[in-house]
Design a protein around this motif. Structure first.
Motif, PDB file in Angstrom:
ATOM      1  N   ILE A 117       0.831  -1.200   0.000  1.00 31.50           N
ATOM      2  CA  ILE A 117       0.000   0.000   0.000  1.00 31.50           C
ATOM      3  C   ILE A 117       0.868   1.253   0.000  1.00 31.50           C
ATOM      4  CG2 ILE A 117      -2.003  -1.112   1.080  1.00 31.50           C
ATOM      5  CD1 ILE A 117      -1.228   0.207   3.732  1.00 31.50           C
ATOM      6  N   ALA A 118       0.309   2.323  -0.548  1.00 37.01           N
ATOM      7  CA  ALA A 118       0.944   3.640  -0.529  1.00 37.01           C
ATOM      8  C   ALA A 118      -0.018   4.579   0.187  1.00 37.01           C
ATOM      9  CB  ALA A 118       1.225   4.134  -1.934  1.00 37.01           C
ATOM     10  N   ILE A 119       0.510   5.323   1.145  1.00 41.65           N
ATOM     11  CA  ILE A 119      -0.300   6.214   1.963  1.00 41.65           C
ATOM     12  C   ILE A 119       0.107   7.653   1.694  1.00 41.65           C
ATOM     13  CG2 ILE A 119      -0.928   6.867   4.312  1.00 41.65           C
ATOM     14  CD1 ILE A 119       0.074   4.068   5.187  1.00 41.65           C
ATOM     15  N   ASN A 120      -0.868   8.482   1.344  1.00 45.61           N
ATOM     16  CA  ASN A 120      -0.648   9.917   1.255  1.00 45.61           C
ATOM     17  C   ASN A 120      -1.049  10.485   2.610  1.00 45.61           C
ATOM     18  OD1 ASN A 120      -1.055  12.756   0.924  1.00 45.61           O
ATOM     19  ND2 ASN A 120      -1.072  12.430  -1.299  1.00 45.61           N
ATOM     20  N   LEU A 121      -0.068  10.883   3.399  1.00 47.96           N
ATOM     21  CA  LEU A 121      -0.330  11.332   4.765  1.00 47.96           C
ATOM     22  C   LEU A 121      -1.181  12.599   4.810  1.00 47.96           C
ATOM     23  CD1 LEU A 121       3.172  10.719   6.367  1.00 47.96           C
ATOM     24  CD2 LEU A 121       1.154   9.243   6.464  1.00 47.96           C
ATOM     25  N   GLN A 122      -1.033  13.461   3.821  1.00 43.66           N
ATOM     26  CA  GLN A 122      -1.783  14.719   3.854  1.00 43.66           C
ATOM     27  C   GLN A 122      -3.238  14.555   3.430  1.00 43.66           C
ATOM     28  OE1 GLN A 122       1.006  17.469   1.790  1.00 43.66           O
ATOM     29  NE2 GLN A 122       0.763  18.646   3.671  1.00 43.66           N
ATOM     30  N   THR A 123      -3.496  13.727   2.434  1.00 39.96           N
ATOM     31  CA  THR A 123      -4.877  13.576   1.964  1.00 39.96           C
ATOM     32  C   THR A 123      -5.593  12.424   2.651  1.00 39.96           C
ATOM     33  OG1 THR A 123      -4.335  12.069   0.148  1.00 39.96           O
ATOM     34  CG2 THR A 123      -4.232  14.456  -0.309  1.00 39.96           C
ATOM     35  N   GLY A 124      -4.815  11.491   3.215  1.00 42.27           N
ATOM     36  CA  GLY A 124      -5.401  10.314   3.831  1.00 42.27           C
ATOM     37  C   GLY A 124      -5.733   9.213   2.843  1.00 42.27           C
ATOM     38  N   GLU A 125      -5.382   9.398   1.585  1.00 40.54           N
ATOM     39  CA  GLU A 125      -5.678   8.359   0.593  1.00 40.54           C
ATOM     40  C   GLU A 125      -4.673   7.209   0.720  1.00 40.54           C
ATOM     41  OE1 GLU A 125      -7.041   9.083  -3.591  1.00 40.54           O
ATOM     42  OE2 GLU A 125      -5.071   8.209  -4.002  1.00 40.54           O
ATOM     43  N   ILE A 126      -5.215   6.003   0.735  1.00 42.11           N
ATOM     44  CA  ILE A 126      -4.397   4.797   0.774  1.00 42.11           C
ATOM     45  C   ILE A 126      -4.655   4.036  -0.520  1.00 42.11           C
ATOM     46  CG2 ILE A 126      -3.927   2.616   1.963  1.00 42.11           C
ATOM     47  CD1 ILE A 126      -5.005   3.968   4.531  1.00 42.11           C
ATOM     48  N   ALA A 127      -3.617   3.836  -1.311  1.00 41.46           N
ATOM     49  CA  ALA A 127      -3.731   3.102  -2.569  1.00 41.46           C
ATOM     50  C   ALA A 127      -3.170   1.700  -2.366  1.00 41.46           C
ATOM     51  CB  ALA A 127      -2.965   3.827  -3.678  1.00 41.46           C
ATOM     52  N   ASN A 128      -3.998   0.708  -2.622  1.00 44.38           N
ATOM     53  CA  ASN A 128      -3.545  -0.680  -2.525  1.00 44.38           C
ATOM     54  C   ASN A 128      -2.958  -1.056  -3.884  1.00 44.38           C
ATOM     55  OD1 ASN A 128      -3.330  -3.516  -2.403  1.00 44.38           O
ATOM     56  ND2 ASN A 128      -4.892  -3.574  -0.797  1.00 44.38           N
ATOM     57  N   LYS A 129      -1.634  -1.159  -3.947  1.00 43.65           N
ATOM     58  CA  LYS A 129      -0.934  -1.453  -5.193  1.00 43.65           C
ATOM     59  C   LYS A 129      -1.163  -2.895  -5.630  1.00 43.65           C
ATOM     60  CE  LYS A 129       1.006   2.593  -5.403  1.00 43.65           C
ATOM     61  NZ  LYS A 129       0.751   3.541  -6.446  1.00 43.65           N
ATOM     62  N   THR A 130      -1.559  -3.756  -4.701  1.00 43.96           N
ATOM     63  CA  THR A 130      -1.801  -5.160  -5.014  1.00 43.96           C
ATOM     64  C   THR A 130      -3.166  -5.364  -5.664  1.00 43.96           C
ATOM     65  OG1 THR A 130      -0.414  -5.779  -3.125  1.00 43.96           O
ATOM     66  CG2 THR A 130      -1.835  -7.499  -4.033  1.00 43.96           C
ATOM     67  N   GLY A 132      -5.445  -2.655  -6.481  1.00 47.32           N
ATOM     68  CA  GLY A 132      -5.928  -1.502  -7.244  1.00 47.32           C
ATOM     69  C   GLY A 132      -6.989  -0.696  -6.518  1.00 47.32           C
ATOM     70  N   GLU A 133      -7.370  -1.107  -5.316  1.00 47.19           N
ATOM     71  CA  GLU A 133      -8.377  -0.372  -4.544  1.00 47.19           C
ATOM     72  C   GLU A 133      -7.765   0.859  -3.880  1.00 47.19           C
ATOM     73  OE1 GLU A 133     -11.436  -3.748  -2.958  1.00 47.19           O
ATOM     74  OE2 GLU A 133      -9.626  -3.474  -1.781  1.00 47.19           O
ATOM     75  N   THR A 134      -8.626   1.802  -3.525  1.00 51.74           N
ATOM     76  CA  THR A 134      -8.205   2.945  -2.709  1.00 51.74           C
ATOM     77  C   THR A 134      -9.147   3.043  -1.516  1.00 51.74           C
ATOM     78  OG1 THR A 134      -9.527   4.506  -3.992  1.00 51.74           O
ATOM     79  CG2 THR A 134      -7.228   4.255  -4.627  1.00 51.74           C
ATOM     80  N   TYR A 135      -8.585   3.550  -0.418  1.00 49.34           N
ATOM     81  CA  TYR A 135      -9.335   3.694   0.825  1.00 49.34           C
ATOM     82  C   TYR A 135      -9.096   5.097   1.344  1.00 49.34           C
ATOM     83  CZ  TYR A 135      -7.908  -1.182   0.209  1.00 49.34           C
ATOM     84  OH  TYR A 135      -7.605  -2.395  -0.334  1.00 49.34           O
ATOM     85  N   LYS A 136      -9.996   5.545   2.174  1.00 48.11           N
ATOM     86  CA  LYS A 136      -9.881   6.893   2.732  1.00 48.11           C
ATOM     87  C   LYS A 136      -9.608   6.807   4.230  1.00 48.11           C
ATOM     88  CE  LYS A 136     -10.134  11.365   2.390  1.00 48.11           C
ATOM     89  NZ  LYS A 136      -8.998  12.080   1.923  1.00 48.11           N
ATOM     90  N   ALA A 137      -8.465   7.321   4.621  1.00 50.18           N
ATOM     91  CA  ALA A 137      -8.123   7.451   6.039  1.00 50.18           C
ATOM     92  C   ALA A 137      -8.303   8.904   6.438  1.00 50.18           C
ATOM     93  CB  ALA A 137      -6.675   7.019   6.284  1.00 50.18           C
ATOM     94  N   THR A 138      -8.336   9.158   7.722  1.00 47.25           N
ATOM     95  CA  THR A 138      -8.396  10.534   8.208  1.00 47.25           C
ATOM     96  C   THR A 138      -7.045  11.189   7.935  1.00 47.25           C
ATOM     97  OG1 THR A 138      -9.924   9.855   9.951  1.00 47.25           O
ATOM     98  CG2 THR A 138      -8.817  11.980  10.228  1.00 47.25           C
ATOM     99  N   PRO A 139      -7.020  12.265   7.158  1.00 47.95           N
ATOM    100  CA  PRO A 139      -5.735  12.911   6.870  1.00 47.95           C
ATOM    101  C   PRO A 139      -5.123  13.502   8.137  1.00 47.95           C
ATOM    102  CG  PRO A 139      -7.558  14.116   5.834  1.00 47.95           C
ATOM    103  CD  PRO A 139      -8.149  12.945   6.536  1.00 47.95           C
ATOM    104  N   VAL A 144       0.518  18.100  12.931  1.00 44.91           N
ATOM    105  CA  VAL A 144       1.020  16.724  13.065  1.00 44.91           C
ATOM    106  C   VAL A 144       2.022  16.430  11.955  1.00 44.91           C
ATOM    107  CG1 VAL A 144       0.369  14.280  12.903  1.00 44.91           C
ATOM    108  CG2 VAL A 144      -0.941  15.827  14.360  1.00 44.91           C
ATOM    109  N   MET A 145       1.741  16.872  10.743  1.00 48.03           N
ATOM    110  CA  MET A 145       2.685  16.674   9.627  1.00 48.03           C
ATOM    111  C   MET A 145       4.018  17.353   9.913  1.00 48.03           C
ATOM    112  SD  MET A 145       1.550  14.693   7.249  1.00 48.03           S
ATOM    113  CE  MET A 145       2.735  15.105   5.974  1.00 48.03           C
ATOM    114  N   GLU A 146       3.970  18.526  10.517  1.00 44.31           N
ATOM    115  CA  GLU A 146       5.218  19.235  10.858  1.00 44.31           C
ATOM    116  C   GLU A 146       6.023  18.443  11.883  1.00 44.31           C
ATOM    117  OE1 GLU A 146       4.390  23.281  11.995  1.00 44.31           O
ATOM    118  OE2 GLU A 146       3.340  23.695  10.114  1.00 44.31           O
ATOM    119  N   ILE A 147       5.346  17.876  12.881  1.00 40.87           N
ATOM    120  CA  ILE A 147       6.031  17.073  13.892  1.00 40.87           C
ATOM    121  C   ILE A 147       6.636  15.835  13.251  1.00 40.87           C
ATOM    122  CG2 ILE A 147       5.684  15.640  15.961  1.00 40.87           C
ATOM    123  CD1 ILE A 147       3.562  17.762  16.830  1.00 40.87           C
TER     124      ILE A 147
END
Length: 173
Positions: A117-130, A132-139, A144-147
């Motif tokens: 999986i690939a996680i975009n920490l800012q948008t919360g999008e999780i792409a399952n490379k295996t 092809g699905e995508t999921y939505k996490a809380t961004p 928190v990103m700065e820390i």
């Protein structure tokens, strides 16, 4: 650090801090504690994990003790991020404080052990490379990103206020 990619190690619900960081090792060095990460639920965890792998779990990840050794052990063992339905609040905060990304996603049941999986920490999008699905996490929020970008709370404070200020404040406690 905005996008993280790794292979999934999948676990269930209610993984507490004693399972993550077994208490019999608490008097040992952090390196030894990390060698025994997740031993309470998976004795092969540290043999299976590769740097940057992503731990995916069900509901209530990290309840129990407030000790920071649980997220530290996972980070030192090579965990690049943790995705769960929800986290015990103190574990969540401890993970952020030590620079370990944690995201809440209600769709973790669709992610399988061994997926990439690939996680975009800012948008919360999780792409399952295996699959092809995508999921939505809380961004993650900007503070928190700065820390996380700084490597944790102490490096963030050192960057923002200077090492002398942080050392002074730490001596007070």
């Amino acid at each position: 650090m905005k996008i993280l990619q790794g292979n999934v190690l999948k676990y269930g619900d209610n993984i507490n801090t004693d399972l993550i960081s077994p208490p019999q090792y608490l008097e040992k060095s952090l390196e030894i504690i990390a060698q025994h990460a997740m031993e309470g639920i998976d004795e092969q965890f540290t043999k299976k994990i590769k740097p940057g792998d992503i731990l995916v779990a069900g509901a209530n990840f990290g309840p129990g003790s407030s000790r920071e050794t649980a997220p530290i052990a996972l980070k030192m063992a090579g965990v690049g991020a943790i995705v769960a339905k929800f986290f015990a609040r103190i574990f969540y905060r401890n993970a952020i404080n030590i620079g370990l990304p944690v995201l809440e996603c209600q769709e973790v049941d669709r992610i399988r052990d061994g997926d990439t999986i690939a996680i975009n920490l800012q948008t919360g999008e999780i792409a399952n490379k295996t699959t092809g699905e995508t999921y939505k996490a809380t961004p993650l929020s900007e503070p928190v990103m700065e820390i996380l970008s700084a490597g944790g709370l102490i490096p963030y404070l050192e960057k923002k206020y200077g090492r002398d200020f942080v050392d002074y404040k730490m001596e007070k406690y």
